[in-house]
Design a protein around this motif. Structure first.
Motif, PDB file in Angstrom:
ATOM      1  N   VAL A  65       0.844  -1.186   0.000  1.00  0.00           N
ATOM      2  CA  VAL A  65       0.000   0.000   0.000  1.00  0.00           C
ATOM      3  C   VAL A  65       0.885   1.244   0.000  1.00  0.00           C
ATOM      4  CG1 VAL A  65      -1.866   1.224   1.154  1.00  0.00           C
ATOM      5  CG2 VAL A  65      -1.741  -1.281   1.291  1.00  0.00           C
ATOM      6  N   ALA A  66       0.919   1.952  -1.134  1.00  0.00           N
ATOM      7  CA  ALA A  66       1.738   3.156  -1.251  1.00  0.00           C
ATOM      8  C   ALA A  66       1.065   4.319  -0.525  1.00  0.00           C
ATOM      9  CB  ALA A  66       1.955   3.501  -2.713  1.00  0.00           C
ATOM     10  N   ILE A  67       1.782   4.938   0.399  1.00  0.00           N
ATOM     11  CA  ILE A  67       1.256   6.037   1.210  1.00  0.00           C
ATOM     12  C   ILE A  67       2.227   7.214   1.143  1.00  0.00           C
ATOM     13  CG2 ILE A  67       0.547   6.774   3.515  1.00  0.00           C
ATOM     14  CD1 ILE A  67       0.062   3.792   4.165  1.00  0.00           C
ATOM     15  N   ASN A  68       1.747   8.368   0.733  1.00  0.00           N
ATOM     16  CA  ASN A  68       2.589   9.566   0.691  1.00  0.00           C
ATOM     17  C   ASN A  68       2.602  10.245   2.054  1.00  0.00           C
ATOM     18  OD1 ASN A  68       1.107   9.400  -2.189  1.00  0.00           O
ATOM     19  ND2 ASN A  68       3.177  10.154  -2.463  1.00  0.00           N
ATOM     20  N   LYS A  69       3.799  10.451   2.593  1.00  0.00           N
ATOM     21  CA  LYS A  69       3.957  11.190   3.853  1.00  0.00           C
ATOM     22  C   LYS A  69       5.032  12.264   3.643  1.00  0.00           C
ATOM     23  CE  LYS A  69       2.345   7.885   7.332  1.00  0.00           C
ATOM     24  NZ  LYS A  69       1.273   8.769   7.832  1.00  0.00           N
ATOM     25  N   PRO A  70       4.694  13.318   2.884  1.00  0.00           N
ATOM     26  CA  PRO A  70       5.682  14.367   2.618  1.00  0.00           C
ATOM     27  C   PRO A  70       5.871  15.283   3.820  1.00  0.00           C
ATOM     28  CG  PRO A  70       3.580  14.952   1.636  1.00  0.00           C
ATOM     29  CD  PRO A  70       3.405  13.577   2.224  1.00  0.00           C
ATOM     30  N   GLY A  71       6.984  15.998   3.807  1.00  0.00           N
ATOM     31  CA  GLY A  71       7.222  16.985   4.853  1.00  0.00           C
ATOM     32  C   GLY A  71       8.654  17.033   5.305  1.00  0.00           C
ATOM     33  N   ALA A  72       9.202  18.249   5.418  1.00  0.00           N
ATOM     34  CA  ALA A  72      10.546  18.495   5.952  1.00  0.00           C
ATOM     35  C   ALA A  72      11.624  17.704   5.228  1.00  0.00           C
ATOM     36  CB  ALA A  72      10.576  18.204   7.453  1.00  0.00           C
ATOM     37  N   GLY A  73      11.518  17.646   3.904  1.00  0.00           N
ATOM     38  CA  GLY A  73      12.552  17.010   3.106  1.00  0.00           C
ATOM     39  C   GLY A  73      12.717  15.525   3.323  1.00  0.00           C
ATOM     40  N   GLY A  74      11.654  14.847   3.757  1.00  0.00           N
ATOM     41  CA  GLY A  74      11.703  13.413   4.018  1.00  0.00           C
ATOM     42  C   GLY A  74      11.642  13.067   5.488  1.00  0.00           C
ATOM     43  N   ALA A  75      11.760  14.081   6.358  1.00  0.00           N
ATOM     44  CA  ALA A  75      11.815  13.840   7.801  1.00  0.00           C
ATOM     45  C   ALA A  75      10.558  13.155   8.336  1.00  0.00           C
ATOM     46  CB  ALA A  75      12.036  15.157   8.543  1.00  0.00           C
ATOM     47  N   VAL A  76       9.402  13.501   7.791  1.00  0.00           N
ATOM     48  CA  VAL A  76       8.141  12.910   8.270  1.00  0.00           C
ATOM     49  C   VAL A  76       8.136  11.404   8.026  1.00  0.00           C
ATOM     50  CG1 VAL A  76       5.639  12.850   7.946  1.00  0.00           C
ATOM     51  CG2 VAL A  76       6.832  15.050   7.997  1.00  0.00           C
ATOM     52  N   THR A  77       8.524  11.001   6.822  1.00  0.00           N
ATOM     53  CA  THR A  77       8.562   9.571   6.485  1.00  0.00           C
ATOM     54  C   THR A  77       9.601   8.825   7.311  1.00  0.00           C
ATOM     55  OG1 THR A  77       7.660   9.635   4.247  1.00  0.00           O
ATOM     56  CG2 THR A  77       9.318   7.960   4.681  1.00  0.00           C
TER      57      THR A  77
END
Length: 327
Positions: A65-77
Motif C-alpha cells: 500500500v503506497a502512502i505519501n507522507k511528505p514533509g521536511a525534506g523526508g523527515a516525516v517519512t
C-alpha cells in the motif's frame, strides 16, 4: 470422573498440545505492507515508488500500500518508519534525502537509525537552463556568472535538499557566484520556463520530459559517467572537477527488523527492480536500475554521508543539534 468428562479432558489436552506445536508467528509476509513515500503525489519519487511497490507485491503475494507522507525534506517519512514496529510491514522509499534531512538537523537522528534494505537505482543530478537562453554549455554559463557575480539565479527545491547541494557543488567548483533560489519542487520547472531563474538544479527525472520537449537544455551533471538518455551532456568530471555524486533511491526499514525479513524484502526489491515494467520506466525517465543489497548499500551510504556533511558544513547549514549516533 464421568466418561464424558474424561473425553473432554483428553480432547482439551490434544488441542492444547497441537497449538503448542504451531509456530509462534506466521511466515513473513502475512498481511499488507505499507510502502511510505517521502514526497507528494505525482512526482518522480511517487511514480517510481508506486510502480516498484506494485512489482514487489507480485513477488511477495501481499498488497503493498503506497502512502505519501511528505514533509521536511523526508523527515516525516523517516521518523514514521524509524518509530514503527520492526517487523517488515512498514518500508520507507528512501533517497539521498535520508542523508540531507539528517545532516541538516530536520530529525534528531542520523541515517544509521534505520536499517537499509538496498539501493534500487540512481540518476544524474543535472544543471539545466531554458532552451531559449544563450547558454549552450556549462562553460558559457560559468563565464557569464563570473563576469557578473551575484546576478544569475539558480533555482533548487529548498535549503538543504539534494538539489540545493547540487547547486552548491556546481557554484563552488566552478567559482561561479550565483544567487541560489529555493523554489520547492513544484515551482522549480515553471520558474525556469518563465525566466524567474536562469538555471536550475534537479534530478534528471524532474527535467527530462521538458528536455525531450525542447524546453530545457541540460549543460552538465554530477554523476561520474555520462548518462545514455543525455549522452551528449558532459559530466562535471569531464569539465575538470573531481566530483561523482548522484541521486539514488532505495528501501529502509525500522532498526532491528529480523534478518530473515530483510532478506525477503531484498530479494523482492531486486526482482521488482529488474521487472520489465520498472526497466521500461527507467528507459523513459533516464534513471539507471542498479540494485544492491544491504552490505553494499551501507558502504555507499557511509561515503555519501561524508560528502553531504562536508558540503553542508562548507555552506553553513550543517546540523547544530547534538544527538547520539545510532549504531
Amino acid at each position: 470422573m464421568s466418561k464424558t468428562s474424561k473425553w473432554c479432558f483428553l480432547l482439551a489436552t490434544v488441542v492444547g498440545f497441537s497449538v503448542q506445536l504451531q509456530p509462534a508467528s506466521a511466515e513473513f509476509p502475512e498481511k499488507a505492507i505499507e510502502f511510505i513515500i517521502p514526497f507528494g503525489a505525482g512526482g518522480g519519487a511517487d511514480i517510481e515508488g508506486r510502480l516498484l511497490a506494485k512489482e514487489m507485491s507480485k513477488v511477495l503475494g501481499v498488497p503493498f500500500v503506497a502512502i505519501n507522507k511528505p514533509g521536511a525534506g523526508g523527515a516525516v517519512t523517516y521518523t514514521y518508519v524509524k518509530n514503527a514496529k520492526p517487523d517488515g510491514y512498514k518500508i520507507a522509499w528512501n533517497s539521498t534525502s535520508v542523508l540531507t534531512t539528517t545532516n541538516i538537523g530536520n530529525v534528531p537522528f542520523d541515517y544509521k537509525a534505520l536499517d537499509h534494505i538496498g539501493r534500487v537505482h540512481f540518476q544524474p543530478l543535472v544543471m539545466a537552463v531554458n532552451a531559449n537562453s544563450k547558454w549552450k554549455s556549462a562553460e558559457s554559463f560559468v563565464n557569464d556568472c563570473k563576469a557578473k557575480p551575484e546576478t544569475l539565479k539558480i533555482g533548487h527545491a529548498g535549503t538543504g535538499s539534494t538539489t540545493h547541494l547540487t547547486a552548491v557543488i556546481f557554484t563552488k567548483m566552478t567559482k561561479c557566484k550565483a544567487i541560489l533560489v529555493p523554489l520547492g519542487v513544484k515551482r522549480r520547472n515553471p520558474a525556469l520556463l518563465s525566466g524567474e531563474v536562469d538555471a536550475m538544479a534537479a534530478p534528471l527525472t524532474g527535467a527530462v520530459s521538458l528536455v525531450k520537449g525542447g524546453k530545457f537544455r541540460i549543460i552538465t551533471h554530477l554523476t561520474g559517467k555520462r548518462n545514455p538518455t543525455i549522452s551528449e551532456v558532459p559530466t562535471m568530471k569531464e569539465l575538470g572537477h573531481d566530483i561523482a555524486f548522484d541521486h539514488f533511491r532505495g528501501l529502509s526499514v525500522p532498526k532491528g527488523t529480523p534478518d530473515a525479513v530483510k532478506a525477503k524484502l531484498t530479494d523482492a526489491m531486486m526482482k521488482a527492480a529488474r521487472s520489465k515494467a520498472f526497466m521500461d520506466l527507467a528507459k523513459t525517465k533516464g534513471f539507471t536500475v542498479d540494485p544492491s543489497g544491504p552490505a553494499e548499500f551501507d558502504k555507499m551510504l557511509a561515503v555519501r554521508n561524508e560528502i553531504v556533511a562536508d558540503i553542508m558544513k562548507s555552506s553553513g547549514i550543517y546540523r547544530s543539534k547534538k544527538f547520539k549516533s545510532s549504531k
